[in-house]
Write a protein that holds these residues in place. Structure first.
Motif, short mmCIF file in Angstrom:
data_model
loop_
_atom_site.label_atom_id
_atom_site.label_comp_id
_atom_site.label_asym_id
_atom_site.label_seq_id
_atom_site.Cartn_x
_atom_site.Cartn_y
_atom_site.Cartn_z
N UNK A 62 1.93 -3.43 1.73
CA UNK A 62 2.10 -3.44 0.28
C UNK A 62 0.77 -3.83 -0.35
N UNK A 63 0.62 -3.55 -1.65
CA UNK A 63 -0.63 -3.90 -2.32
C UNK A 63 -0.38 -4.01 -3.82
N UNK A 64 -1.34 -4.65 -4.50
CA UNK A 64 -1.34 -4.72 -5.95
C UNK A 64 -2.79 -4.89 -6.41
N UNK A 65 -3.01 -4.62 -7.67
CA UNK A 65 -4.33 -4.82 -8.25
C UNK A 65 -4.29 -6.07 -9.12
N UNK A 66 -5.19 -7.01 -8.84
CA UNK A 66 -5.32 -8.21 -9.67
C UNK A 66 -6.28 -7.88 -10.80
N UNK A 67 -5.75 -7.85 -12.02
CA UNK A 67 -6.59 -7.55 -13.19
C UNK A 67 -7.16 -8.81 -13.82
N UNK A 68 -6.55 -9.94 -13.53
CA UNK A 68 -7.05 -11.23 -14.01
C UNK A 68 -7.12 -12.16 -12.82
N UNK A 69 -8.17 -12.95 -12.78
CA UNK A 69 -8.34 -13.92 -11.71
C UNK A 69 -8.93 -15.19 -12.32
N UNK A 70 -8.98 -16.24 -11.54
CA UNK A 70 -9.49 -17.51 -12.05
C UNK A 70 -10.52 -18.08 -11.08
N UNK A 79 -9.44 -6.33 -8.57
CA UNK A 79 -9.60 -6.13 -7.14
C UNK A 79 -8.22 -5.93 -6.52
N UNK A 80 -8.21 -5.33 -5.35
CA UNK A 80 -6.95 -5.01 -4.67
C UNK A 80 -6.61 -6.07 -3.64
N UNK A 81 -5.40 -6.58 -3.76
CA UNK A 81 -4.86 -7.54 -2.81
C UNK A 81 -3.76 -6.83 -2.03
N UNK A 82 -3.72 -7.05 -0.72
CA UNK A 82 -2.75 -6.33 0.10
C UNK A 82 -2.12 -7.23 1.16
N UNK A 83 -0.93 -6.83 1.56
CA UNK A 83 -0.31 -7.35 2.77
C UNK A 83 -0.58 -6.32 3.86
N UNK A 84 -1.22 -6.76 4.94
CA UNK A 84 -1.57 -5.88 6.04
C UNK A 84 -0.81 -6.31 7.28
N UNK A 103 -6.98 -0.06 -6.69
CA UNK A 103 -5.72 0.63 -6.79
C UNK A 103 -5.61 1.99 -6.13
N UNK A 104 -6.59 2.40 -5.38
CA UNK A 104 -6.51 3.70 -4.72
C UNK A 104 -6.03 3.56 -3.28
N UNK A 105 -5.36 2.48 -3.01
CA UNK A 105 -4.82 2.23 -1.68
C UNK A 105 -3.39 2.75 -1.65
N UNK A 106 -2.92 3.15 -0.48
CA UNK A 106 -1.55 3.62 -0.33
C UNK A 106 -0.85 2.82 0.77
N UNK A 107 0.44 2.62 0.60
CA UNK A 107 1.23 2.02 1.66
C UNK A 107 1.12 2.94 2.87
N UNK A 108 0.89 2.35 4.04
CA UNK A 108 0.74 3.12 5.26
C UNK A 108 -0.69 3.42 5.63
N UNK A 109 -1.65 3.18 4.72
CA UNK A 109 -3.06 3.40 5.05
C UNK A 109 -3.45 2.53 6.24
#
Length: 133
Positions: A62-70, A79-84, A103-109
């Protein structure tokens, strides 16, 4: 600046990162691969965990894009955060780097380990890059 202070359980992991390797644990009792570093196997509760060098390959679960960070990462968004899912079994929370970021990542990559310094003064961390769809 993010500072990592290894303890007895995490030192082999961080020494591996410094050497360009992903070192995780394997339970001597049930043979399960274990990540994150700990003193007891989450599968059988055995306490005989030995380190080994993982392949550094896996699949995006799974993945998501973090648009805000601290903090140290605020200026790095988005940036893209993922569960691998590592080939050895454990699932790892990580960042995807390289041309498939944002965000150009796909599940299964399929992905492979890239030790990356995040920020000018940031720590070296285990990140992944997409190698195949």
């Amino acid at each position: 600046m993010v500072q990592i202070i290894p303890d007895a359980e995490t030192r082999p992991f961080w020494d591996g990162i410094a050497a360009g390797e992903l070192r995780i644990q394997r339970c001597a009792d049930c043979e399960a691969a274990v990540f994150y570093p700990r003193s007891v196997c989450p599968g059988c509760f055995g306490d005989r965990l030995d380190g080994f060098t993982a392949s550094g390959r896996g699949t995006v679960y799974s993945w998501t894009v973090a648009h805000k960070a601290f903090g140290e990462f605020a200026d790095q968004a988005p940036f893209t955060v993922a569960l691998v899912d590592l080939d050895e079994g454990p699932r790892m929370l990580t960042r995807i780097v390289g041309p498939q970021d944002e965000g150009r990542v796909r599940i299964g990559d399929r992905v492979e380990l890239v030790i990356t310094r995040l920020g000018a003064d940031g720590p070296e961390l285990p990140c992944f890059r997409v190698v195949a769809r």
